[in-house]
Design a protein around this motif. Sequence first.
Motif, PDB file in Angstrom:
ATOM      1  N   VAL A   6       0.871  -1.164   0.000  1.00  0.00           N
ATOM      2  CA  VAL A   6       0.000   0.000   0.000  1.00  0.00           C
ATOM      3  C   VAL A   6       0.910   1.215   0.000  1.00  0.00           C
ATOM      4  O   VAL A   6       1.780   1.343   0.839  1.00  0.00           O
ATOM      5  CB  VAL A   6      -0.917   0.048   1.233  1.00  0.00           C
ATOM      6  CG1 VAL A   6      -1.758   1.312   1.223  1.00  0.00           C
ATOM      7  CG2 VAL A   6      -1.822  -1.181   1.247  1.00  0.00           C
ATOM      8  N   SER A  74       0.552  -0.977 -10.740  1.00  0.00           N
ATOM      9  CA  SER A  74      -0.395  -1.970 -10.220  1.00  0.00           C
ATOM     10  C   SER A  74      -1.577  -1.334  -9.504  1.00  0.00           C
ATOM     11  O   SER A  74      -2.625  -1.969  -9.366  1.00  0.00           O
ATOM     12  CB  SER A  74       0.316  -2.943  -9.273  1.00  0.00           C
ATOM     13  OG  SER A  74       0.710  -2.292  -8.089  1.00  0.00           O
ATOM     14  N   GLU A  75      -1.410  -0.085  -9.005  1.00  0.00           N
ATOM     15  CA  GLU A  75      -2.519   0.600  -8.345  1.00  0.00           C
ATOM     16  C   GLU A  75      -2.527   2.072  -8.733  1.00  0.00           C
ATOM     17  O   GLU A  75      -1.474   2.675  -8.918  1.00  0.00           O
ATOM     18  CB  GLU A  75      -2.408   0.501  -6.816  1.00  0.00           C
ATOM     19  CG  GLU A  75      -2.569  -0.891  -6.264  1.00  0.00           C
ATOM     20  CD  GLU A  75      -2.552  -0.909  -4.743  1.00  0.00           C
ATOM     21  OE1 GLU A  75      -2.836   0.148  -4.137  1.00  0.00           O
ATOM     22  OE2 GLU A  75      -2.257  -1.970  -4.160  1.00  0.00           O
ATOM     23  N   HIS A  77      -4.802   5.632  -7.500  1.00  0.00           N
ATOM     24  CA  HIS A  77      -5.821   6.277  -6.677  1.00  0.00           C
ATOM     25  C   HIS A  77      -5.672   7.781  -6.856  1.00  0.00           C
ATOM     26  O   HIS A  77      -4.552   8.298  -6.878  1.00  0.00           O
ATOM     27  CB  HIS A  77      -5.658   5.922  -5.204  1.00  0.00           C
ATOM     28  CG  HIS A  77      -5.606   4.445  -4.940  1.00  0.00           C
ATOM     29  ND1 HIS A  77      -6.730   3.683  -4.732  1.00  0.00           N
ATOM     30  CD2 HIS A  77      -4.560   3.597  -4.875  1.00  0.00           C
ATOM     31  CE1 HIS A  77      -6.381   2.425  -4.529  1.00  0.00           C
ATOM     32  NE2 HIS A  77      -5.060   2.351  -4.620  1.00  0.00           N
ATOM     33  N   GLY A 106      -7.642   4.426  -0.143  1.00  0.00           N
ATOM     34  CA  GLY A 106      -8.786   3.598  -0.496  1.00  0.00           C
ATOM     35  C   GLY A 106     -10.088   4.363  -0.531  1.00  0.00           C
ATOM     36  O   GLY A 106     -11.081   3.883  -1.079  1.00  0.00           O
ATOM     37  N   ASN A 111     -10.147   4.782  -7.658  1.00  0.00           N
ATOM     38  CA  ASN A 111      -9.611   3.697  -6.837  1.00  0.00           C
ATOM     39  C   ASN A 111      -9.499   2.442  -7.700  1.00  0.00           C
ATOM     40  O   ASN A 111     -10.442   1.673  -7.835  1.00  0.00           O
ATOM     41  CB  ASN A 111     -10.529   3.460  -5.643  1.00  0.00           C
ATOM     42  CG  ASN A 111      -9.974   2.446  -4.671  1.00  0.00           C
ATOM     43  OD1 ASN A 111      -8.786   2.175  -4.646  1.00  0.00           O
ATOM     44  ND2 ASN A 111     -10.857   1.865  -3.857  1.00  0.00           N
ATOM     45  N   GLU A 112      -8.337   2.251  -8.319  1.00  0.00           N
ATOM     46  CA  GLU A 112      -8.113   1.117  -9.213  1.00  0.00           C
ATOM     47  C   GLU A 112      -6.990   0.251  -8.668  1.00  0.00           C
ATOM     48  O   GLU A 112      -5.895   0.741  -8.384  1.00  0.00           O
ATOM     49  CB  GLU A 112      -7.751   1.607 -10.620  1.00  0.00           C
ATOM     50  CG  GLU A 112      -8.849   2.404 -11.307  1.00  0.00           C
ATOM     51  CD  GLU A 112     -10.054   1.566 -11.695  1.00  0.00           C
ATOM     52  OE1 GLU A 112      -9.911   0.323 -11.738  1.00  0.00           O
ATOM     53  OE2 GLU A 112     -11.116   2.139 -11.950  1.00  0.00           O
ATOM     54  N   GLU A 113      -7.250  -1.045  -8.538  1.00  0.00           N
ATOM     55  CA  GLU A 113      -6.251  -1.986  -8.053  1.00  0.00           C
ATOM     56  C   GLU A 113      -6.222  -3.204  -8.968  1.00  0.00           C
ATOM     57  O   GLU A 113      -7.067  -3.365  -9.845  1.00  0.00           O
ATOM     58  CB  GLU A 113      -6.559  -2.396  -6.612  1.00  0.00           C
ATOM     59  CG  GLU A 113      -6.560  -1.228  -5.627  1.00  0.00           C
ATOM     60  CD  GLU A 113      -6.839  -1.654  -4.203  1.00  0.00           C
ATOM     61  OE1 GLU A 113      -6.955  -2.877  -3.974  1.00  0.00           O
ATOM     62  OE2 GLU A 113      -6.952  -0.781  -3.335  1.00  0.00           O
ATOM     63  N   CYS A 328       7.135  -4.542  -5.055  1.00  0.00           N
ATOM     64  CA  CYS A 328       6.447  -3.290  -5.348  1.00  0.00           C
ATOM     65  C   CYS A 328       6.965  -2.154  -4.468  1.00  0.00           C
ATOM     66  O   CYS A 328       7.477  -2.383  -3.369  1.00  0.00           O
ATOM     67  CB  CYS A 328       4.938  -3.455  -5.137  1.00  0.00           C
ATOM     68  SG  CYS A 328       4.202  -4.759  -6.159  1.00  0.00           S
TER      69      CYS A 328
END
Length: 355
Positions: A6, A74-75, A77, A106, A111-113, A328
């Motif tokens: 995160v 990978s994420e 936001h 979050g 909010n894309e994961e 990551c």
Amino acid sequence: MKKFLVGFILFSMVVSVIPGAMADDTDKCIWCTEWESYGLCAGQNELVGNVSVRVCGDNLEYKYEITEPGWCISEVHLMALNESPNDTSSSWYTKYVTKKGNPKVGQFEINEEGLCVNEYSGSLKLDEFKLCWGDKLYIAAHAVVCSCDIEKKCVEADEGESWAVGFENYIAGNGTGNPIARYDPYRCLGVANVLSGDRENFTSLGRDGSIELFFENEICGDGNECTPDLEVYEITYNQNKNWKELILVEAYYEGGYHYVGTALNANGSTAVNDSFINYFNLPCECIEKIRITDISTGASGEQVFDYDIDGVKANYWCISEYTCTDECETAWGNGESFPGNNWAMYFEYPNCMCD
């Protein structure tokens, strides 16, 4: 490599609003600012890409792009408010950050994961803010980047989307020179016109003439010699049977041009709506563009050499497939520090929406 499952970026900058386009729509001013791009750093100082933003009408448009090999996104936001995160009484503290100022990624609007991509883009609605000229827009953006494996694949191009769409370095060689419209390089782009019965729309090369053509994507050969990878359409109506038009085709990859093949059009057809197709197999490489050169031989003035390109079709795209590892890193953009004990940054954007 330090592992962060995160993470976040919050970044800050101040730019001038430069309207790009305006149009009236129910008395609302619709315009776009210029794109602003800033470095995207993994960990604390490793530059891996860019984050770009602009305001367009009632939307904040954003793009995350990886520029260094071996990394993937990978994420993603993102959140934006017209209140400063330095103000502890602002809306940031009711939902989007902790009391200590650390962002709750979050809870962000975007909010894309579960991604594994080289770039990601989208937009965020701003209409509820009713911003006016000189107001500030504070943007909090987040990304997690991971090391990834990249595999190149050759796949069949979509029907209707495989024709050459652009050119560069067009050289009109020694040909008839008449009419001048023959030497318009735009005329060989898109679907071959002869397929629809248009026999006047083509690009002539002339002896020693050449053109470099590119497509919507990188192109490639599928490795099967029985299936053509590249098709070059030539208009041949009223061709003198003594004319022998010879072209050289080369493919650009790994920083230079490489030989693909030659093709002779000695069809000698006098049919009004005739088209001659030269077929080529391409190497199993990711090809950026192709070059076609007229290499017809003969004494100067002895023959008329004008290979007339009606269209060029590539049948296979070279695409990249990404597989992320679990190594990551959090990533951040250069700017003013966001409140809180973290690497966070925020982005401060002057903005206006017309009533």
